[in-house]
Design an enzyme around this catalytic site. Structure first.
Site, PDB file in Angstrom:
ATOM      1  CB  SER A   7      -0.899   0.021   1.238  1.00 43.67           C
ATOM      2  OG  SER A   7      -1.499   1.300   1.354  1.00 43.67           O
ATOM      3  CG  HIS A  31      -4.098  -1.411  -1.396  1.00 45.07           C
ATOM      4  ND1 HIS A  31      -5.238  -2.130  -1.716  1.00 45.07           N
ATOM      5  CD2 HIS A  31      -4.449  -0.589  -0.375  1.00 45.07           C
ATOM      6  CE1 HIS A  31      -6.222  -1.749  -0.918  1.00 45.07           C
ATOM      7  NE2 HIS A  31      -5.777  -0.810  -0.099  1.00 45.07           N
ATOM      8  CG  ASP A  33      -5.211   2.697   1.001  1.00 53.55           C
ATOM      9  OD1 ASP A  33      -6.185   1.932   0.910  1.00 53.55           O
ATOM     10  OD2 ASP A  33      -4.120   2.363   1.490  1.00 53.55           O
ATOM     11  CG  MET A  35      -8.345   7.466   2.398  1.00 55.52           C
ATOM     12  SD  MET A  35      -7.511   7.531   3.979  1.00 55.52           S
ATOM     13  CE  MET A  35      -6.623   5.966   3.950  1.00 55.52           C
ATOM     14  CG  HIS A  64      -9.433   0.410  -0.234  1.00 56.37           C
ATOM     15  ND1 HIS A  64      -8.835   0.226   0.995  1.00 56.37           N
ATOM     16  CD2 HIS A  64     -10.776   0.380  -0.015  1.00 56.37           C
ATOM     17  CE1 HIS A  64      -9.784   0.088   1.916  1.00 56.37           C
ATOM     18  NE2 HIS A  64     -10.961   0.193   1.337  1.00 56.37           N
ATOM     19  CG  MET A  66     -11.379   3.572   2.234  1.00 57.35           C
ATOM     20  SD  MET A  66      -9.808   3.614   3.103  1.00 57.35           S
ATOM     21  CE  MET A  66      -8.682   3.601   1.708  1.00 57.35           C
ATOM     22  CG  MET A 134     -11.655  -2.433   5.364  1.00 62.50           C
ATOM     23  SD  MET A 134     -10.148  -1.973   4.506  1.00 62.50           S
ATOM     24  CE  MET A 134      -9.307  -0.989   5.755  1.00 62.50           C
ATOM     25  N   GLY A 139      -8.919   4.567   7.002  1.00 65.71           N
ATOM     26  CA  GLY A 139      -8.618   5.996   7.142  1.00 65.71           C
ATOM     27  C   GLY A 139      -7.146   6.293   7.352  1.00 65.71           C
ATOM     28  CG  PHE A 140      -5.691   7.517   9.870  1.00 64.41           C
ATOM     29  CD1 PHE A 140      -5.133   8.732   9.499  1.00 64.41           C
ATOM     30  CD2 PHE A 140      -6.998   7.491  10.343  1.00 64.41           C
ATOM     31  CE1 PHE A 140      -5.866   9.904   9.598  1.00 64.41           C
ATOM     32  CE2 PHE A 140      -7.740   8.662  10.450  1.00 64.41           C
ATOM     33  CZ  PHE A 140      -7.164   9.871  10.075  1.00 64.41           C
ATOM     34  N   GLY A 141      -2.946   4.527   7.855  1.00 60.10           N
ATOM     35  CA  GLY A 141      -2.009   3.413   7.911  1.00 60.10           C
ATOM     36  C   GLY A 141      -1.477   3.258   9.331  1.00 60.10           C
ATOM     37  N   GLY A 142      -0.782   2.159   9.559  1.00 63.24           N
ATOM     38  CA  GLY A 142      -0.063   1.975  10.815  1.00 63.24           C
ATOM     39  C   GLY A 142      -0.909   1.642  12.029  1.00 63.24           C
ATOM     40  CG  ASP A 172      -6.378  -2.565   3.342  1.00 64.26           C
ATOM     41  OD1 ASP A 172      -5.281  -2.273   3.862  1.00 64.26           O
ATOM     42  OD2 ASP A 172      -7.051  -1.754   2.684  1.00 64.26           O
ATOM     43  N   GLY A 173      -4.976  -3.994   6.446  1.00 65.70           N
ATOM     44  CA  GLY A 173      -4.900  -3.319   7.736  1.00 65.70           C
ATOM     45  C   GLY A 173      -4.109  -4.102   8.758  1.00 65.70           C
ATOM     46  N   GLY A 174      -2.972  -3.545   9.160  1.00 66.23           N
ATOM     47  CA  GLY A 174      -2.175  -4.182  10.209  1.00 66.23           C
ATOM     48  C   GLY A 174      -1.516  -5.480   9.785  1.00 66.23           C
ATOM     49  N   GLY A 194       1.057  -1.734   4.258  1.00 65.13           N
ATOM     50  CA  GLY A 194       1.582  -0.388   4.058  1.00 65.13           C
ATOM     51  C   GLY A 194       2.769  -0.125   4.953  1.00 65.13           C
TER      52      GLY A 194
END
Ligand code: DX5
Ligand code: ZN
Length: 221
Positions: A7, A31, A33, A35, A64, A66, A134, A139-142, A172-174, A194
């Site tokens: 990402s 990927h 993102d 937003m 993606h 959002m 998800m 909304g946010f990476g990390g 997607d996420g973490g 990401g």
């Protein structure tokens, strides 16, 4: 199958081309993102940036969206070179959006937020190419991986197998080299990461490590 989708949200936007080049050998997809500051409280990338990335690389661009109103932008993303777009099931008008993506001849993705039951996607699972589950609030990476997403992937994978659906399950996420194993074991085949890639001093080695961990989990499945 294990497909890696770094990402770019966590990449250095001032050096995006170079950042992409660093991970390209391990990037089956990129990927992207998108937003809108409304569906999620953050603003990122739009069609002009997708077009610039598409001019830079022929890697498949997994966008993606959002966004509250993705229908207003699907054509622009397709023209910009998106390989697929994923719209959120939470924004509604899903049948129309799927039909529009088909007409635009881009890959058709449906994304689902952590608080939305996976069953909300069921009516469309035979009509889409990609189910994006998800494992953080978008909304946010990390952010920290939410293990509640694992049974959702298991449910989807079971349905795909039982019904012989042609559908990729993307998470997607973490995602990092630990959490990827749980998701690969549960049946995911496409892995977005990401911060675990671009936040690492050696992004290519990080992506490779995540792929190896996923492959090991799939082999043990
Ligand atoms: C979050 C985005 C993700 C994000 C993942 O809203 O959809 O694609 O880039 O970032 P990490 O891998 O850092 O959780
Ligand atoms: Zn994403």
């Amino acid at each position: 199958m294990v497909r890696m989708a770094p990402s770019i949200l966590s990449a250095d936007f001032a050096a995006l081309g170079a950042e992409i080049d660093r991970v390209r050998p391990e990037a089956d997809w990129l990927h992207v993102d998108v937003m809108d500051g409304h569906f999620v409280p953050n603003l990122t990338i739009g069609p002009p940036v997708v077009a610039a990335i598409h001019r830079h690389t022929d890697t498949f661009l997994d966008c993606h969206l959002m966004m509250t109103n993705p229908g207003d932008y699907l054509e622009a993303f397709a023209e910009a070179g998106a390989g697929s777009c994923s719209v959120h099931v939470e924004v509604g008008r899903t049948s129309e959006l799927i039909e529009e993506m088909r007409q635009l001849r881009i890959g058709v993705g449906l994304a689902v937020n952590p608080e939305t039951p996976i069953e909300a996607c069921e009516p469309w699972m035979s009509q889409i190419d990609l189910l994006l589950v998800m494992s953080v609030h978008p909304g946010f990476g990390g952010q920290h991986f939410m293990a509640e997403a694992v049974p959702k992937v298991e449910w989807a994978y079971d349905k795909v197998r039982r019904e012989g659906l042609q559908l990729s399950i993307e998470v997607d996420g973490g995602i990092d080299s630990d959490t990827v194993a749980e998701m690969a074991k549960a049946g995911a085949d496409t892995f977005v990461a990401g911060s675990a890639i671009f936040g690492h001093p050696d992004p290519l080695a990080a992506a490779e490590a995540i792929r190896q961990a996923a492959l090991a989990a799939v082999a043990a499945r």
